[in-house]
Scaffold this active site. Structure first.
Site, PDB file in Angstrom:
ATOM      1  N   GLY A  34       2.194   4.614   7.809  1.00 10.20           N
ATOM      2  CA  GLY A  34       1.929   6.043   7.656  1.00 10.20           C
ATOM      3  C   GLY A  34       0.654   6.310   6.870  1.00 10.20           C
ATOM      4  O   GLY A  34       0.014   7.346   7.016  1.00 10.20           O
ATOM      5  N   GLY A  35       0.272   5.360   6.034  1.00 13.64           N
ATOM      6  CA  GLY A  35      -0.963   5.493   5.257  1.00 13.64           C
ATOM      7  C   GLY A  35      -2.086   4.660   5.868  1.00 13.64           C
ATOM      8  O   GLY A  35      -3.061   4.328   5.188  1.00 13.64           O
TER       9      GLY A  35
ATOM     10  N   ASP B  53       6.477  -3.691  -1.256  1.00  6.44           N
ATOM     11  CA  ASP B  53       5.734  -2.727  -0.437  1.00  6.44           C
ATOM     12  C   ASP B  53       6.583  -1.494  -0.160  1.00  6.44           C
ATOM     13  O   ASP B  53       7.818  -1.543  -0.240  1.00  6.44           O
ATOM     14  CB  ASP B  53       5.311  -3.391   0.888  1.00  6.44           C
ATOM     15  CG  ASP B  53       4.068  -2.752   1.482  1.00  6.44           C
ATOM     16  OD1 ASP B  53       3.684  -1.652   1.040  1.00  6.44           O
ATOM     17  OD2 ASP B  53       3.464  -3.358   2.384  1.00  6.44           O
ATOM     18  N   GLY B  54       5.923  -0.409   0.182  1.00  8.35           N
ATOM     19  CA  GLY B  54       6.602   0.836   0.531  1.00  8.35           C
ATOM     20  C   GLY B  54       6.948   0.853   2.017  1.00  8.35           C
ATOM     21  O   GLY B  54       6.670  -0.113   2.744  1.00  8.35           O
TER      22      GLY B  54
ATOM     23  N   GLU C 204      -0.664  -5.608   5.648  1.00 10.50           N
ATOM     24  CA  GLU C 204       0.664  -5.571   5.006  1.00 10.50           C
ATOM     25  C   GLU C 204       1.584  -6.603   5.653  1.00 10.50           C
ATOM     26  O   GLU C 204       2.318  -7.310   4.984  1.00 10.50           O
ATOM     27  CB  GLU C 204       1.295  -4.187   5.171  1.00 10.50           C
ATOM     28  CG  GLU C 204       0.674  -3.134   4.295  1.00 10.50           C
ATOM     29  CD  GLU C 204       1.451  -1.821   4.353  1.00 10.50           C
ATOM     30  OE1 GLU C 204       2.215  -1.628   5.314  1.00 10.50           O
ATOM     31  OE2 GLU C 204       1.280  -1.014   3.436  1.00 10.50           O
TER      32      GLU C 204
ATOM     33  N   SER D 298       0.837  -1.207   0.000  1.00  4.85           N
ATOM     34  CA  SER D 298       0.000   0.000   0.000  1.00  4.85           C
ATOM     35  C   SER D 298       0.867   1.249   0.000  1.00  4.85           C
ATOM     36  O   SER D 298       2.040   1.195   0.356  1.00  4.85           O
ATOM     37  CB  SER D 298      -0.857   0.029   1.268  1.00  4.85           C
ATOM     38  OG  SER D 298      -1.490  -1.192   1.463  1.00  4.85           O
ATOM     39  N   GLY D 299       0.241   2.363  -0.361  1.00  6.03           N
ATOM     40  CA  GLY D 299       0.945   3.640  -0.293  1.00  6.03           C
ATOM     41  C   GLY D 299       1.176   4.230  -1.665  1.00  6.03           C
ATOM     42  O   GLY D 299       0.766   3.674  -2.696  1.00  6.03           O
TER      43      GLY D 299
ATOM     44  N   LYS E  49       6.245   1.133   9.062  1.00 10.26           N
ATOM     45  CA  LYS E  49       5.194   1.203   8.057  1.00 10.26           C
ATOM     46  C   LYS E  49       3.878   1.569   8.742  1.00 10.26           C
ATOM     47  O   LYS E  49       3.767   1.466   9.948  1.00 10.26           O
ATOM     48  CB  LYS E  49       5.066  -0.144   7.332  1.00 10.26           C
ATOM     49  CG  LYS E  49       6.297  -0.458   6.501  1.00 10.26           C
ATOM     50  CD  LYS E  49       6.221  -1.792   5.759  1.00 10.26           C
ATOM     51  CE  LYS E  49       4.974  -2.044   4.988  1.00 10.26           C
ATOM     52  NZ  LYS E  49       4.582  -0.966   4.072  1.00 10.26           N
TER      53      LYS E  49
HETATM   54  O1  LIG Z   1       0.257   2.554   5.574  1.00  6.86           O
HETATM   55  C1  LIG Z   1       0.896   2.629   4.589  1.00  6.86           C
HETATM   56  C2  LIG Z   1       2.013   1.779   4.205  1.00  6.86           C
HETATM   57  O2  LIG Z   1       2.712   1.193   5.243  1.00  6.86           O
HETATM   58  C3  LIG Z   1       2.933   2.449   3.190  1.00  6.86           C
HETATM   59  O3  LIG Z   1       3.607   1.430   2.535  1.00  6.86           O
HETATM   60  C4  LIG Z   1       3.932   3.417   3.809  1.00  6.86           C
HETATM   61  O4  LIG Z   1       3.246   4.388   4.571  1.00  6.86           O
HETATM   62  C5  LIG Z   1       4.759   4.124   2.741  1.00  6.86           C
HETATM   63  O5  LIG Z   1       3.939   4.855   1.931  1.00  6.86           O
HETATM   64  P1  LIG Z   1       4.458   5.790   0.763  1.00  6.86           P
HETATM   65  O6  LIG Z   1       4.984   4.897  -0.296  1.00  6.86           O
HETATM   66  O7  LIG Z   1       3.252   6.556   0.354  1.00  6.86           O
HETATM   67  O8  LIG Z   1       5.503   6.672   1.358  1.00  6.86           O
END
Ligand SMILES: O=C[C@H](O)[C@H](O)[C@H](O)COP(=O)(O)O
Length: 273
Positions: A131-132, A116-117, A138, A62-63, A129
């Site tokens: 933040g979203g 994953d991000g 995940e 996600s993200g 992880k």
């Molecule tokens: O809750 C969100 C996930 O853990 C995301 O993979 C993480 O926040 C990174 O998101 P982004 O790629 O938008 O920085």
């Protein structure tokens, strides 16, 4: 005999060709936003270098960075030959929007690889992880995968968890337990504790894909991520934490100068390349 040999070589060439992305990175128009370009770089390279030859089940995180992972996988011409497992609502839509086949973790509990991000990645490939607001699904998908690969822009590259990501470690809690958990976090020495709000889109706390609340707790620099995770997990009301330890095999970082660096596990050590 020679013909048969040539035939089998041609077949294996075709097989390896079908897994190649359709558009080489160098032929893409650069994105106007440099951070987005960094995200895309890391995501495309991670897919290009790690996508299995004979994919069966693939996890999609996600993200905002994973958007480019799904986009790259969606460019493969064998994209209907494998199943993709989502890590939440956004991820499910990414799979569908890119014409990939959607499955569930209950149907396919063993995955080849998950991309994953992350919000922050330390030099030992531990990550924060969530933040979203996605972390439980995940983790379930990542831990069910033979290989777990992180993709991120340069802002997420860190030496220690808690150094750059100061919003706090995302912690998913059962709604009725949030006050109890907040009190425990104070007891554990958290510097800041915030019940994450829905912002202008929702009055009141954010609700996760699993109908829980999220608390962000900053503990300063985390010297032992595994220990902190276990302590938090042992607390009544905490469903899961955003600390991911001992799992990522490799992390790709899109750098400011348009290059991609990565950290990878080789035996007992992490190589920085
Ligand atoms: O809750 C969100 C996930 O853990 C995301 O993979 C993480 O926040 C990174 O998101 P982004 O790629 O938008 O920085």
């Amino acid at each position: 005999m020679l013909l048969r040999l040539f035939g089998s070589k041609l077949l294996s060439f075709q097989r390896s060709f079908t897994k190649m992305p359709l558009i080489p990175y160098s032929q893409l128009t650069p994105l106007s936003d440099p951070t987005e370009e960094s995200k895309r770089l890391s995501a495309y390279k991670a897919v290009d270098e790690n996508f299995p030859d004979t994919p069966k089940v693939i996890g999609i995180g996600s993200g905002s960075t994973v958007i480019y992972v799904a986009e790259r996988i969606g460019q493969l011409d064998n994209k209907r030959d494998f199943i993709c497992i989502p890590t939440g609502f956004q991820s499910k839509n990414l799979i569908l929007d890119n014409g990939l086949l959607l499955g569930s973790i209950e149907q396919y509990p063993e995955l080849d690889i998950t991309f994953d991000g992350a919000d922050e990645i330390d030099s030992n490939l531990n990550a924060i992880k969530g933040g979203g607001a996605c972390l439980f699904q995940e983790k379930l998908v990542a831990y069910s995968s033979k290989k777990f690969v992180l993709v991120a822009d340069h802002r997420k590259k860190s030496s220690d968890l808690g150094k750059k990501w100061i919003k706090g470690i995302p912690i998913e809690v059962v709604p009725s337990a949030y006050v109890y958990v907040e009190n425990k976090l104070k007891e554990y020495g958290a510097e800041t504790i915030t019940l994450r709000q829905g912002g202008s889109a929702k009055a009141g706390p954010i609700i996760t894909d699993n109908n829980n609340f999220l608390i962000d707790a900053h503990f300063g620099i985390v010297s032992n991520p595994r220990e902190l995770h276990l302590k938090l997990k042992n607390t009544l009301g905490i469903v899961e934490t955003g600390i991911f330890t001992d799992h990522a095999k490799r992390a790709y970082f899109g750098e400011k100068d348009g290059s991609v660096t990565f950290r990878t596990i080789e035996g007992d050590s992490v190589l920085e390349i």
